[in-house]
Design an enzyme around this catalytic site. Structure first.
Site, PDB file in Angstrom:
ATOM      1  N   ASP A   8     -13.460  -4.513   1.404  1.00 20.62           N
ATOM      2  CA  ASP A   8     -13.070  -3.451   0.581  1.00 20.62           C
ATOM      3  C   ASP A   8     -13.392  -1.984   0.338  1.00 20.62           C
ATOM      4  O   ASP A   8     -14.550  -1.435  -0.020  1.00 20.62           O
ATOM      5  CB  ASP A   8     -12.682  -4.184  -1.009  1.00 20.62           C
ATOM      6  CG  ASP A   8     -11.225  -3.914  -1.744  1.00 20.62           C
ATOM      7  OD1 ASP A   8      -9.980  -3.229  -0.929  1.00 20.62           O
ATOM      8  OD2 ASP A   8     -11.210  -3.664  -2.978  1.00 20.62           O
ATOM      9  N   ASP A  10     -10.982  -0.050  -2.539  1.00 29.40           N
ATOM     10  CA  ASP A  10     -10.878   0.550  -4.107  1.00 29.40           C
ATOM     11  C   ASP A  10     -11.992  -0.015  -4.965  1.00 29.40           C
ATOM     12  O   ASP A  10     -12.308  -1.707  -4.338  1.00 29.40           O
ATOM     13  CB  ASP A  10     -10.080   0.600  -4.154  1.00 29.40           C
ATOM     14  CG  ASP A  10      -8.392   1.340  -4.260  1.00 29.40           C
ATOM     15  OD1 ASP A  10      -9.197   2.776  -3.457  1.00 29.40           O
ATOM     16  OD2 ASP A  10      -7.917   0.904  -3.241  1.00 29.40           O
ATOM     17  N   GLY A  45      -6.806  -4.312  -5.917  1.00 25.78           N
ATOM     18  CA  GLY A  45      -6.731  -5.242  -4.858  1.00 25.78           C
ATOM     19  C   GLY A  45      -5.096  -6.103  -4.438  1.00 25.78           C
ATOM     20  O   GLY A  45      -5.456  -6.744  -3.145  1.00 25.78           O
ATOM     21  N   ARG A  48       0.674  -2.611  -2.339  1.00 30.72           N
ATOM     22  CA  ARG A  48       1.744  -1.411  -3.426  1.00 30.72           C
ATOM     23  C   ARG A  48       2.754  -3.177  -3.687  1.00 30.72           C
ATOM     24  O   ARG A  48       3.546  -2.460  -5.447  1.00 30.72           O
ATOM     25  CB  ARG A  48       2.194  -0.828  -2.680  1.00 30.72           C
ATOM     26  CG  ARG A  48       1.682  -0.056  -2.233  1.00 30.72           C
ATOM     27  CD  ARG A  48       2.538   1.301  -1.107  1.00 30.72           C
ATOM     28  NE  ARG A  48       1.526   1.728  -0.942  1.00 30.72           N
ATOM     29  CZ  ARG A  48       2.138   2.622   0.697  1.00 30.72           C
ATOM     30  NH1 ARG A  48       2.916   2.861   0.871  1.00 30.72           N
ATOM     31  NH2 ARG A  48       0.789   3.873   0.865  1.00 30.72           N
ATOM     32  N   SER A 117      -5.131  -0.691   0.652  1.00 31.34           N
ATOM     33  CA  SER A 117      -4.156   0.586   0.932  1.00 31.34           C
ATOM     34  C   SER A 117      -4.431   0.676   1.891  1.00 31.34           C
ATOM     35  O   SER A 117      -4.456   0.879   2.882  1.00 31.34           O
ATOM     36  CB  SER A 117      -5.240   1.526  -0.136  1.00 31.34           C
ATOM     37  OG  SER A 117      -5.390   2.855   0.310  1.00 31.34           O
ATOM     38  N   ASN A 119      -4.360   4.133   3.023  1.00 30.85           N
ATOM     39  CA  ASN A 119      -4.399   5.183   2.693  1.00 30.85           C
ATOM     40  C   ASN A 119      -5.930   5.177   2.972  1.00 30.85           C
ATOM     41  O   ASN A 119      -6.703   6.240   2.624  1.00 30.85           O
ATOM     42  CB  ASN A 119      -4.313   5.978   1.182  1.00 30.85           C
ATOM     43  CG  ASN A 119      -2.899   6.071   1.522  1.00 30.85           C
ATOM     44  OD1 ASN A 119      -2.367   6.708   1.321  1.00 30.85           O
ATOM     45  ND2 ASN A 119      -2.428   5.413   0.040  1.00 30.85           N
ATOM     46  N   ASP A 171     -14.788  -6.294  -5.588  1.00 26.60           N
ATOM     47  CA  ASP A 171     -14.531  -6.522  -7.217  1.00 26.60           C
ATOM     48  C   ASP A 171     -14.082  -6.277  -7.600  1.00 26.60           C
ATOM     49  O   ASP A 171     -13.615  -6.230  -9.228  1.00 26.60           O
ATOM     50  CB  ASP A 171     -14.415  -4.543  -7.129  1.00 26.60           C
ATOM     51  CG  ASP A 171     -13.108  -4.269  -7.271  1.00 26.60           C
ATOM     52  OD1 ASP A 171     -12.595  -3.750  -6.305  1.00 26.60           O
ATOM     53  OD2 ASP A 171     -12.913  -3.397  -8.026  1.00 26.60           O
TER      54      ASP A 171
END
Length: 226
Positions: A8, A10, A45, A48, A117, A119, A171
């Site tokens: 992952d 973030d 996680g 959007r 994400s 991004n 996380d």
């Protein structure tokens, strides 16, 4: 035999999660919604649209917006987020991660990003980590978000590996659930109570050491294969 690592982004490679939460909280405030700590944690996680729906549910506004209006709101949030992450540099890589990636490359392990994400490529460029990974799952190709296993199944497939050959790092509880649903070995980073379903737990990324991960993976594989 361990052949690949699935990450992952973030909260695992960098703390860009704080920028996501900041942008979502700003949008929630704009909508007149106050998020509880548990609701904020629940955004980790998620995609959007899933995140927006959770926020709207928290404010009992599920039916307030059309699909087009929801897209506009997620675009608005993302614009704020993109401004925030422009300040990121390699200094923002979490402790222990550079050494883990270096050791993994030396061991010949393949590596992929399994992040919701959109991004991720931009963030990896800012961190100077783009060349470290063999593949990045494109969230736009997914039909279901975490805790569904699809993203980890796709990351594994992009590396040409099987579930029994990879370790996933998360996380968030939704992420750990996704890894486990994919039949993979799950490493949880953070609160042991929230990530109790993980196969291997560390309190933070600084505690991640490839040799220990390999040993834990081998032990689990031995037990599984009986």
């Amino acid at each position: 035999m361990l052949k690949g690592l699935l990450f992952d982004l973030d909260g695992v490679l960098t703390d860009s999660a704080k920028f996501h939460l900041q942008a979502w909280s700003q949008l929630a405030t704009q909508l007149g919604i106050t998020l509880t700590p548990a609701e904020r944690e629940g955004l980790r996680g998620r995609s959007r649209l899933d995140s927006l729906n959770l926020i709207l549910a928290a404010g009992a506004q599920e039916d307030r917006f059309s699909a087009a209006e929801k897209t506009a709101l997620t675009d608005q949030k993302n614009a704020v987020y993109l401004k925030l992450i422009q300040t990121m540099t390699p200094v923002d890589i979490l402790p222990g991660i550079p050494q883990l990636l270096k050791d993994a490359q030396a061991a010949g392990l393949k590596m992929a990003i399994a992040s919701a994400s959109q991004n991720a490529p931009t963030i990896l460029d800012h961190l100077g980590l783009a060349a470290s990974f063999d593949a990045i799952v494109d969230p736009a190709t997914l039909h279901r978000g975490k805790p569904d296993p699809e993203i980890y199944q796709q990351a594994q497939a992009l590396l040409g590996l099987q579930a029994a050959e990879v370790i996933g790092f998360e996380d968030a509880s939704a992420g750990v659930a996704a890894i486990k649903a994919a039949g993979q070995f799950a490493v949880g980073i953070g609160d042991a109570r929230l990530l109790a379903a993980a196969d291997y737990l560390v309190k933070d990324t600084a505690a991640l050491q490839l040799s220990q991960l390999q040993a834990a993976f081998a032990k689990e594989s031995g037990e599984t294969n009986g």
